[in-house]
Design a protein around this motif. Structure first.
Motif, PDB file in Angstrom:
ATOM      1  N   ILE A 116       0.826  -1.210   0.000  1.00  0.00           N
ATOM      2  CA  ILE A 116       0.000   0.000   0.000  1.00  0.00           C
ATOM      3  C   ILE A 116       0.858   1.257   0.000  1.00  0.00           C
ATOM      4  O   ILE A 116       0.539   2.257  -0.644  1.00  0.00           O
ATOM      5  CB  ILE A 116      -0.953  -0.006   1.214  1.00  0.00           C
ATOM      6  N   GLY A 117       1.986   1.216   0.709  1.00  0.00           N
ATOM      7  CA  GLY A 117       2.843   2.393   0.786  1.00  0.00           C
ATOM      8  C   GLY A 117       3.508   2.746  -0.522  1.00  0.00           C
ATOM      9  O   GLY A 117       4.062   3.833  -0.665  1.00  0.00           O
ATOM     10  N   GLU A 118       3.463   1.829  -1.500  1.00  0.00           N
ATOM     11  CA  GLU A 118       4.116   2.065  -2.784  1.00  0.00           C
ATOM     12  C   GLU A 118       3.128   2.429  -3.889  1.00  0.00           C
ATOM     13  O   GLU A 118       3.500   2.519  -5.056  1.00  0.00           O
ATOM     14  CB  GLU A 118       4.902   0.818  -3.193  1.00  0.00           C
ATOM     15  N   ILE A 119       1.865   2.619  -3.542  1.00  0.00           N
ATOM     16  CA  ILE A 119       0.868   2.985  -4.549  1.00  0.00           C
ATOM     17  C   ILE A 119       1.216   4.352  -5.131  1.00  0.00           C
ATOM     18  O   ILE A 119       1.452   5.303  -4.386  1.00  0.00           O
ATOM     19  CB  ILE A 119      -0.544   3.020  -3.928  1.00  0.00           C
ATOM     20  N   PRO A 120       1.287   4.474  -6.460  1.00  0.00           N
ATOM     21  CA  PRO A 120       1.662   5.757  -7.072  1.00  0.00           C
ATOM     22  C   PRO A 120       0.632   6.847  -6.794  1.00  0.00           C
ATOM     23  O   PRO A 120      -0.569   6.625  -6.912  1.00  0.00           O
ATOM     24  CB  PRO A 120       1.732   5.427  -8.568  1.00  0.00           C
ATOM     25  N   LEU A 121       1.125   8.021  -6.409  1.00  0.00           N
ATOM     26  CA  LEU A 121       0.263   9.170  -6.139  1.00  0.00           C
ATOM     27  C   LEU A 121       0.401  10.191  -7.260  1.00  0.00           C
ATOM     28  O   LEU A 121       1.452  10.308  -7.889  1.00  0.00           O
ATOM     29  CB  LEU A 121       0.632   9.817  -4.801  1.00  0.00           C
ATOM     30  N   PHE A 122      -0.654  10.932  -7.496  1.00  0.00           N
ATOM     31  CA  PHE A 122      -0.656  11.940  -8.552  1.00  0.00           C
ATOM     32  C   PHE A 122      -1.636  13.039  -8.172  1.00  0.00           C
ATOM     33  O   PHE A 122      -2.392  12.916  -7.201  1.00  0.00           O
ATOM     34  CB  PHE A 122      -1.035  11.318  -9.905  1.00  0.00           C
ATOM     35  N   ASP A 123      -1.625  14.129  -8.921  1.00  0.00           N
ATOM     36  CA  ASP A 123      -2.524  15.254  -8.669  1.00  0.00           C
ATOM     37  C   ASP A 123      -3.587  15.320  -9.765  1.00  0.00           C
ATOM     38  O   ASP A 123      -3.342  14.926 -10.911  1.00  0.00           O
ATOM     39  CB  ASP A 123      -1.753  16.576  -8.632  1.00  0.00           C
ATOM     40  N   TYR A 140      -6.879  18.646  -6.497  1.00  0.00           N
ATOM     41  CA  TYR A 140      -6.632  17.549  -5.565  1.00  0.00           C
ATOM     42  C   TYR A 140      -5.149  17.176  -5.620  1.00  0.00           C
ATOM     43  O   TYR A 140      -4.585  17.025  -6.700  1.00  0.00           O
ATOM     44  CB  TYR A 140      -7.469  16.326  -5.930  1.00  0.00           C
ATOM     45  N   GLN A 141      -4.536  17.017  -4.444  1.00  0.00           N
ATOM     46  CA  GLN A 141      -3.130  16.651  -4.374  1.00  0.00           C
ATOM     47  C   GLN A 141      -2.966  15.285  -3.701  1.00  0.00           C
ATOM     48  O   GLN A 141      -3.721  14.931  -2.795  1.00  0.00           O
ATOM     49  CB  GLN A 141      -2.321  17.699  -3.590  1.00  0.00           C
ATOM     50  N   GLY A 142      -1.953  14.553  -4.153  1.00  0.00           N
ATOM     51  CA  GLY A 142      -1.633  13.263  -3.551  1.00  0.00           C
ATOM     52  C   GLY A 142      -2.750  12.254  -3.671  1.00  0.00           C
ATOM     53  O   GLY A 142      -3.193  11.682  -2.673  1.00  0.00           O
ATOM     54  N   CYS A 143      -3.203  11.999  -4.890  1.00  0.00           N
ATOM     55  CA  CYS A 143      -4.354  11.116  -5.105  1.00  0.00           C
ATOM     56  C   CYS A 143      -3.919   9.695  -5.464  1.00  0.00           C
ATOM     57  O   CYS A 143      -2.829   9.474  -5.997  1.00  0.00           O
ATOM     58  CB  CYS A 143      -5.240  11.664  -6.224  1.00  0.00           C
TER      59      CYS A 143
END
Length: 217
Positions: A116-123, A140-143
């Motif tokens: 879960i900690g490696e799930i890619p985040l995007f805006d 939205y940030q860190g989605c």
């Protein structure tokens, strides 16, 4: 992308975004320096207000028209006892959005492996426009994508068009770390023009006086 910074975008930047969108087969326009995806004429929106999603994957930006945007949580005031997570759902016709699909697939793989900690985040920036004016927006940030399915909808159930057709759509839920709202109409009201006056320190400089005034001997 902050709206106050976005309104200063150069013409070159706007043209670059339109060129990128054209390369993936998306019809684009620019309204108030914001990229707006052109919706298909088959889709009917009240007052022509329709959403556009602008996905930011690091240095890559992907823009696509959205047919349904629903905020489901996180827009209220966050307190110690009420930690709301900014959450929203998107629905769009399956289209040429390779970077979005790549992130969705990577997220699914990470969830299956419990990484879960490696799930890619995007805006994500959601633009709301009627085709003539930029009306509202949400940054939205860190989605991350938490749910995703592909579904087939009939127009007589979902109102996609006035004819007997089917739409194959992406349906997804996103959770984000933060949200900012964009209110362009109010920002315009807050623009104050500086009055053309001279300061008291300039009164001794007679060259700045208007005609008809002179110094008393």
């Amino acid at each position: 992308m902050n709206y106050k910074n976005a309104i200063t975008m150069t013409t070159l930047s706007a043209i670059a975004l339109l060129a990128i969108a054209s390369s993936v087969g998306i019809d684009m326009t620019s309204i108030d320096a914001q990229p707006i995806a052109v919706q298909s004429e088959k889709f009917t929106f009240a007052e022509k207000v329709a959403p556009t999603a602008e996905f930011h994957f690091g240095a890559v930006t992907e823009i696509t028209p959205i047919q349904k945007f629903i905020q489901t949580g996180g827009y209220g005031i966050r307190t110690a006892s009420n930690q709301q997570i900014p959450t929203f759902t998107l629905e769009k016709v399956v289209s040429n959005t390779p970077y979005l699909y790549k992130v969705i697939d990577e997220s699914r793989q990470k969830l299956r492996s419990n990484s879960i900690g490696e799930i890619p985040l995007f805006d994500v920036t959601l633009h709301l426009s009627d085709g003539a004016s930029y009306l509202r927006g949400f940054e939205y940030q860190g989605c991350k994508v938490t749910t995703y399915v592909v579904s087939t909808l009939a127009d007589n159930e979902e109102g996609y068009s006035g004819k007997a057709v089917f739409a194959v759509v992406d349906q997804m839920t996103l959770e984000c770390m933060s949200i900012n709202s964009i209110n362009p109409a109010h920002d315009v009201l807050n623009v104050v023009e500086n009055a053309k006056t001279i300061s008291s320190s300039d009164l001794k400089s007679t060259d700045k006086w208007e005609s008809g005034f002179s110094s008393k001997p």
